[in-house]
Structures are given as C-alpha cells and as structure tokens.
Enzyme design. Structure first.
Site, PDB file in Angstrom:
ATOM      1  N   GLY A  43      83.575  63.316   1.089  1.00 56.23           N
ATOM      2  CA  GLY A  43      82.263  64.172   0.562  1.00 56.23           C
ATOM      3  C   GLY A  43      80.996  63.745   0.745  1.00 56.23           C
ATOM      4  CB  SER A  44      77.528  63.837  -0.716  1.00 56.34           C
ATOM      5  OG  SER A  44      77.945  64.950  -1.195  1.00 56.34           O
ATOM      6  CB  ALA A  45      80.428  59.046   0.483  1.00 56.75           C
TER       7      ALA A  45
END
Lengths: 485, 460
Positions: free
Chosen positions: A215-217
C-alpha cells in the site's frame, strides 16, 4: 570314511565362507545405505544423546534441553516460546527443525566442524562435542514490545538497526509454542496437528515468509525513484498532477483519501499520502527506473537470507503504464514482507545505504568462546544520500504533522509512513494496516531503529484499520524500546 | 577346518598332550572376556566395573575345573576345544551383560552365568564319567526314545512368540529340542555305524534309477525325516527340523557315501520346506521378511527385527562402534538370544564378527579332525555329527540374522542367552573332548589276533 568326513568338513568350510562374505557385504558394502535408512534410528539417538546448544537473546538463552531419560534423551524446551518462535523456529524429535534451529543445527547439535578445535582429527574420536550456542541480534525489550503491541492480532513486526543491519525484533502473531511438539509422544503429535490445522496459521512466520501488498508505505520507494531519476528536483514544487487522475491508457479514475492532492508537491503528497501524485510520479519515472529503485531496496531478491530464507518481495518487471502507476502506490502485484518494508525505512534512515539484515551475531562453542562472528555487511545502495536526506525530512513531517502522528516519541526524531493496503476481489478483504518508520534519539549520532508493522486483523472495525490508527502505536512502542529499553 | 595330514601318522609320531598349551589358552580366553567386561564398564559408566575381578575369577575357576578334569581324565584331548568354548561362553556373558544395561527390567546375565556353571559342571561330569565314548553306542535306543519324548513335550505347552518349542515349569523354561539334538546325534551315529554297509549296498527293489536299500536299514531314515517335518509343523520350529535333517544327511553321506539318495532326501526336504514356507503363516512371514527386510518401513508399519539387525551390522562397519556403544537393543525382545550376533557385529565390527565365526570354524574343524583320527565308525560318526550340529546351527542363525537365508529362531552356540542351549553345547564340547582324546591317544599295541571282538570293525 575319512575322505567323506573331509568332504563334510569342506561343506562346513563353504558355509563359513558364505557367512563371512555375506557379513562383509552387509558391514562394508551396504553399510552406508543402512545408515541412511529412514527406519534406522541411530542417527537420531546420537543426535539427541547430548543436550542441544542454546539460542541466546540479550546473552540469555531462550531455549533449553530437558533430560527425558528416554531413548531420545534430550528434548528441546523453550522460554517464552511463542514470543521467540519466529526467531528460533522449532527443533522437534518428530517433526525436524526450522529457522535458526534448522540453519544452525550443526552448531546446536555439535556436529559442525567449527566447534572442533582440531577438525582434521574429528574422525578419530567418536565423542561428539557438546552443542555450541547461537547468539542472536534480537533484543528482548524490542521483541516484547512488538509482541505485546500486536496483542494476538494477526500481523507481524520487523525491526532493524539501520547502521548495521542487525535485526532487533522479528515477531509474528498469532504465534505458537515450539516446546509443545518437541518430543515424540502423543501430546506432540496432537499439538502439531492442531497448530497445522489452525485457521489463524500460527506457525506461519509472517515477518519474513508472508508477503502483503504494501500500500501507501511503498510510496517511499516511489519518492526515492522520482528524486534519484530527476523526475522531481524540488520536493516542494507542484508535480503537475491532474485531478481527477485517470490511469494512463485507461478510463479508470484513481481516488484520493485526502483533499489537496491536485498538483500537490512531493512533500505534501508523502505527508498526506496522495495516491494520484505518487502514481503519476511512478508512471513518469518509468518501468525501468521504478524496477531499479525497488530492487535497490531489496525487492525481487529471491536469495535474501538472514540466515533464514526471506520470501521474495515483488515489484513486477513487465507492466503496462497503468499497472505501473498502481504498483507505484503499492497496489497491483506489488507485495512485500514486513522485513522488506523495515529495510525500506532503514535505507532512508541510514542515508541511502542498505545493510544486509542479519539475525545471528555470532556462534560460540559450549564454553562461550566465539567460533564465528558475523559483522555488518553491505547489501545495496538504495538511493543517493541527498535523496535520503530529503526523504528523511518528509518522513519526519509525516509523523509530526501528517498521517503518522501516533508514532511520535519525545526526545527522538521519528520519521514514518502509513499504509492501508486494499486487497481481495474488488478490494473487499479487510485492508492491511502498515506503518514503517525509523527513530533517532536526540543525543545519538545515528538512527537506532527502523521498523515495519503490519496488522491484518479481521475482527477489527474496518474503519479503524489504517496505518496511522492501528499500526503506528505498535511501531512507536517498538522504537521506544529500541531507543530506551 | 584345516585339512589334516593326508596319511595317518604312525603311532610314535602322535602329537604331544599339550595340556600346558590348553592352560595358557584358557588364561587368554578368560583375560579376553574380562577385558571385554571392563570395556563395557568403561564405555557405559566411565570406570572398570568393580566386580570385573570377580567375573574373571568365576570364569577362571570354571575353566580351571574343566581343565583339571581334562588333564586327568582325557589327557590326550585336543587342547583347543576347551579354550574356544570358554572364550565363546565368556564373550556371550559380556554381550548379554552389555544388553542388560539397556533393559534394566530384564537382567539375564546372572542367570546365564548360573547356566554356564551348570554346563561346565555337566561337561566335567561327562569327561570324568564317560570313560569310553563307545559306551554310548549301547544306549542308542534309549537316546532316541528320550529325544522323541523331549521333542514332543512342548506340544503340550503354550507357544512363545509363535513357536512351540518351550517347556515352562514355573520360572524355569527349557528348550528340549536343544538336548534332543545331542541324543539324536548319538542315535544316528549308532544306527548308521551298525547299518552302514546295508545302506551302502543297494537293495533289490528300485525306484526309478535309484535302488532302495533294505527296509530294516532304511526304515529309521524315513522315520526321522517324517519326524523332522512333524516337529516343524507342530512346533513351527523351522530351525530344529532343518538342523535334524542336515545332521542326518551329513551322517548318511559320511557313513555310506551314497550321493544318490541323499539327493532324494534333499529334494524331499526342499519340497517340505517350500510347502511349509508357503502354507504356515509364521514361517511364510519370515521368508517374506528375508526377501524384503525393509518392506515394513516403506509401508509405514515400523522396522522389523531383521531390518534392525541389518542396521546393527551396517552400523558396526569394519571396526565396530566399540563394546557398549551400539544400539542393537533396538532389535527388541530377541536381542539377547537369537540376535546376539547383531550386537557383536555392531560393537565389534566385521573384524570382531569374523574372529567369532573363525572361532566356531576352528571348533568345528577340531571336531572333524577328531573324527578322522578315530578308528571306530560310531566314534567317527558321532564326532562328525556333533561338529555338524555346531556348524549347521552357526550357519542357520548367523545366516539368518545377516540376511543370507530366511531367519529361523535358533541360539548361537555358547553366545546366546538360553540355559538349555549353553548346557547342551557344553555337553557337546565334553563329548568332543572325549572323542579327540580317543583319536589322539597312543594306540595300544596292535590288536592280538585272538581278541578280534575287542575293537569294532576296522574302518579304513
């Protein structure tokens, strides 16, 4: 009659010769095969005839040996079994060994030539040296903080010391007690069957053997690629991202969870986790640049060992532009182990240089003398040092004013990045909450710890699952333990 | 089994008595046994067992008594027989004691020591009481009657581990087949010595190309063959019937030299063995196990005794693990009896096993040597018979536990746990001592023509 007596004696001589030839066949020719026959328990008896060496955390053993008095004499025991199972693995008389128990088996069982003071004379004396010890890099306080933080929810934590690559914590939850099936009795068989059949899969090492969509990580990687490739020069300049953002070559509109992402700067996009900006930047960097950047952090490396094998984290090398855009925000086919994401944070914290993560500090003989020492090793140059500097600042921003505020620690500089990964068909699955971060005590010259936390708890309220909400507090506890504990 | 000199030596060149040689060899045998006992202690407890000296003294006392009996009652006896028996018996005690350490709930060595003492006592008694082996000839009928009674007795007792070969009286269990084999050897030798000419000369009736001998001579032959098969079927004792039959065939050949109907006998035995091997489940299982000892492992049913035995031999390799350091106890319940050789193979290696087998070979060879030195047919046949019993028994059990032939439950002479066996073997040694004494003693002055009946029919 004398002649015939001699004939009879001759027949007896032939029988004796047959016995001798056959004995030589069994004892010389077939001997090696008989030794390896699965029905032959002698290897096991020899192996369990001496106490096994111990695995040490903070110079205290987390394993032990129990004299059962049985034929397989010494049985493995574990202190805080579920806590350290993702590090130690198991050593069972029935089911074999895993992880460090497996990889350092020669040391622990006393068969490794490293333990012998005179390896060449090994064959001459039959007595096996007592098992050596394996000293891990794990720190009990960090490990406990991570385990307590997860509190039985499904998930994992990996913590690394950025300057060296030492793994400070490796936690998988829910966990299991390897001591439950160390022996050969019925209780061991029951425990083994129960653990293997459990739907929560407690024996899965989620920290290194399970990959999740990051995801956004993953946007940290994309940002590093954008800066290194020159697609972005000024982190505060607008990125010329249209809104609504349509994935290249399609009519699919990519949504944002926050406002203000249109044409936002890289700093803003990272601080508030703008999907549109990062997807657009990834697409502009291009497939080759993105693949190279991801590989620089350790993605697509199938051979990473700590020394336990780490599952390969994936960034596709053959994608259309829309797929590339999705991959750049950690969706599509992009997957990562928690350890991999800890390495991403670690690379940023350590100025772009990624050290090889390792779990074994040294192995010693039974008396404690070091037999082999493992120091820090270079692994990859993940990005330019200047890029790392700018990413550090942006990650600090994200904690101080952005999505990662729950990770802030007094007396330390903390940088972080949240992630909430959609997955499942039509993104209907419970999202995974990510938080990757690093921390540097105010009085320390170098960052002391980089952490990745993933929580995949199906029982949690869906709205609550966000990197900032459920994963960041765990990361905070782990970092505090690493800096102060 | 060295070939004796081709020509009979003239009386004045007969060997010396060699009693001093016997005494020194006995000392060696006792020392080797005590050394083995000390090795077990060192390997297992890290110290020489405190009673090692007592064990040595006990064994030495037994050997000395036997030696004195031989020295005064059979001074011309072969000097190798007694030391070999003492060495094998002593090593057997060491191996059984060594296995006792693994099975503290079932200690067998002290009992075996008592039986060994009894065996030596019986040996001494035989050497002293039996002045002339030819006296036995007169008791052939009594011997065969006793043998048959002993053989039949176990039928009335419950089977143990599938074989009906035991008599149990309270704590005491006996294997009468062991005693029966010596009695039968005496009977065979006497019968064949009496009828060997009738058997060698073909009778008038024919069966195909082979002419059958007279019924009076052949009757007991057929009777014994049927008996061996009966024993096999009723008691499921393949080993004993095989032993009896082999003994009989050897004696028949030595007595008559008729190869033709020995071949018939062998063919009948093979047919009988095949039938039993196929039809009797207990025996059939052993044949299956022999053909593929590891089938049980592949099928996940665990490891069979034979496979465990082969593992033990394989682990021993050439030099062995050392006394006390093997795991032949994995074989299970018969480790101390039928499978004792596996312990020797594992802990003493091929070297030790070869030494043991050569000891048996030497014992058998000396028996045959005595046979060729005797002037009377009965003595020769008895010596051949007794030697053959040892040889066949060693071959059948050693071949069985090393996978050469299908396994048949038998005791390794002197080595294996078993009172009846060790006592019987001491009696065999006693008889061989007597026979070798007769063979090696200086002949009396050439027989005077007026006393032709004093010596039996000349044989050469």
């Amino acid at each position: 009659m004398i002649r015939r007596t001699r004939h009879a004696a001759g027949v007896c001589a032939v029988l004796l010769a047959a016995l001798l030839v056959n004995a030589a066949r069994v004892q010389v020719v077939e001997s090696p095969g008989l030794e390896g026959n699965p029905g032959n328990r002698r290897a096991d008896i020899a192996r369990y005839g001496v106490p096994r060496g111990d695995i040490l955390v903070d110079s205290g053993p987390v394993t032990g040996s129990r004299d059962t008095g049985g034929r397989l004499r010494y049985e493995r025991t574990y202190r805080d079994g579920p806590l350290y199972a993702p590090v130690t693995g198991y050593a069972s008389q029935t089911y074999g060994t895993s992880l460090l128990e497996n990889l350092e088996d020669g040391i622990l069982a006393g068969t490794d030539p490293l333990l012998s003071p005179l390896p060449l004379l090994d064959g001459l004396h039959r007595v096996r040296p007592p098992g050596g010890h394996v000293v891990t890099t794990v720190r009990a306080a960090v490990q406990e903080a991570a385990y307590r933080g997860l509190d039985g929810r499904r998930g994992a934590v990996a913590a690394i010391e950025p300057s060296s690559g030492r793994i400070l914590a490796l936690v998988s939850s829910p966990s299991y007690d390897p001591g439950r099936f160390a022996g050969t009795d019925g209780a061991s068989a029951d425990a083994w069957a129960r653990l293997n059949g459990a739907p929560a899969r407690p024996m899965l090492n989620r920290a290194i053997r399970q990959t999740y969509p990051p995801g956004s990580a993953f946007k940290i990687v994309t940002a590093a690629a954008a800066l290194d490739s020159g697609v972005v020069d000024d982190v505060d300049a607008p990125t010329r991202t249209p809104r609504p953002y349509v994935l290249p070559g399609t009519s699919t509109v990519l949504p944002d969870a926050v406002e203000g992402c249109e044409n936002a700067s890289l700093a803003y996009a990272l601080q508030w986790s703008c999907n549109t900006v990062m997807a657009g930047l990834g697409a502009r960097v291009g497939l080759r640049g993105m693949v190279e950047a991801a590989a620089g952090f350790g993605f697509n490396d199938p051979g990473l060992r700590i020394p336990a094998g780490v599952s390969r984290s994936n960034f596709d090398t053959d994608m259309s532009r829309d797929q590339l855009a999705l991959s750049s925000i950690g969706q599509f086919n992009t997957t990562a182990t928690p350890l991999q994401m800890a390495m991403v944070a670690s690379a940023v914290a350590a100025g772009g240089t990624l050290r090889h993560p390792y779990l074994v500090e040294k192995v010693t003989r039974a008396g404690g003398e070091t037999a082999e020492h493992h120091g820090p090793r270079a692994y990859r140059q993940a990005m330019n040092p200047a890029t790392a500097m700018r990413l550090r600042e942006m990650m600090v921003q994200a904690v101080e004013e952005g999505t990662g505020r729950k990770a802030a620690i007094g007396g330390a500089t903390v940088g972080g990045k949240t992630g909430t990964a959609q997955h499942g068909v039509g993104n209907k699955g419970t999202p995974y909450a990510w938080f990757i971060s690093w921390a540097q005590a105010d009085d320390a010259p170098l960052p002391g710890v980089a952490v990745a936390v993933v929580v995949e708890d199906a029982s949690a309220d869906r709205a609550e699952i966000s990197g900032g909400g459920s994963a960041a507090p765990i990361a905070r506890a782990v970092m505090r333990a690493a800096l102060h504990g | 089994m060295t070939a004796p000199p081709a020509e009979a030596s003239p009386p004045e060149q007969r060997p010396a008595r060699r009693r001093g040689v016997e005494l020194s060899l006995l000392l060696c045998a006792v020392l080797v046994s005590v050394y083995g006992y000390a090795c077990v202690g060192l390997a297992r407890q890290g110290a020489v067992p405190p009673d090692a000296a007592r064990y040595g003294a006990g064994l030495g006392a037994l050997a000395l008594v036997a030696h004195l009996a031989v020295r005064f009652r059979a001074p011309w006896a072969d000097p190798l027989l007694l030391p070999i028996a003492v060495l094998l018996n002593g090593l057997g005690l060491v191996l059984i004691h060594r296995l006792d350490l693994e099975t503290p709930e079932d200690v067998a060595a002290p009992t075996q020591l008592v039986w060994s003492g009894l065996g030596v006592a019986l040996c001494v008694a035989t050497v002293i009481a039996l002045g002339d082996h030819r006296a036995l000839r007169r008791h052939a009928r009594a011997c065969v009657t006793a043998a048959l009674l002993l053989l039949c007795a176990p039928v009335f007792f419950p089977p143990v581990n599938g074989a009906r070969i035991w008599i149990r009286v309270g704590e005491l269990s006996l294997q009468p087949g062991e005693f029966a084999k010596v009695l039968l050897a005496v009977f065979f030798a006497a019968h064949l010595a009496a009828h060997r000419e009738a058997l060698a000369e073909a009778g008038r009736r024919t069966l195909g190309a082979v002419r059958l001998p007279a019924r009076r001579a052949a009757g007991p032959v057929l009777g014994v063959w049927l008996l061996s098969m009966l024993v096999l079927v009723l008691e499921r004792d393949l080993g004993t019937s095989l032993l009896f039959f082999g003994l009989f065939v050897v004696l028949l050949y030595v007595a008559t030299g008729r190869v033709g109907w020995i071949a018939i006998g062998l063919a009948l035995a093979a047919a009988g063995a095949y039938a039993v091997g196929t039809l009797v489940p207990h025996v059939h299982g052993r044949v299956e196990d022999w053909l593929d000892p590891y089938a049980g492992i592949a099928a996940g049913e665990g490891t069979g005794q034979l496979a465990q035995s082969l593992f033990a031999f394989g682990t021993g390799g050439v030099l062995g693990t050392g006394l006390g350091l093997g795991h032949s106890v994995l074989i299970g319940f018969a480790a101390k009896s039928d499978f004792i050789l596996a312990t020797a193979g594992e802990e003493l290696g091929l070297v030790g096993l070869t030494a043991l087998l050569l000891l048996y070979g030497l014992l058998v060879g000396r028996g045959f040597r005595a046979a060729t030195g005797l002037d009377d047919a009965f003595g020769t046949l008895l010596a051949v018979g007794l030697s053959s019993i040892v040889a066949l028994q060693v071959f059948v059990i050693a071949g069985g536990v090393t996978g050469l032939i299908p396994l048949t439950g038998m005791a390794m002479p002197f080595l294996a746990q078993g009172g009846s066996s060790v006592v019987t073997n001491w009696v065999i040694v006693a008889l061989l001592i007597r026979l070798s004494h007769a063979a090696r003693a200086p002949r009396p002055a050439p027989a005077a023509p007026q006393t032709p009946a004093a010596r039996p029919v000349a044989l050469r």
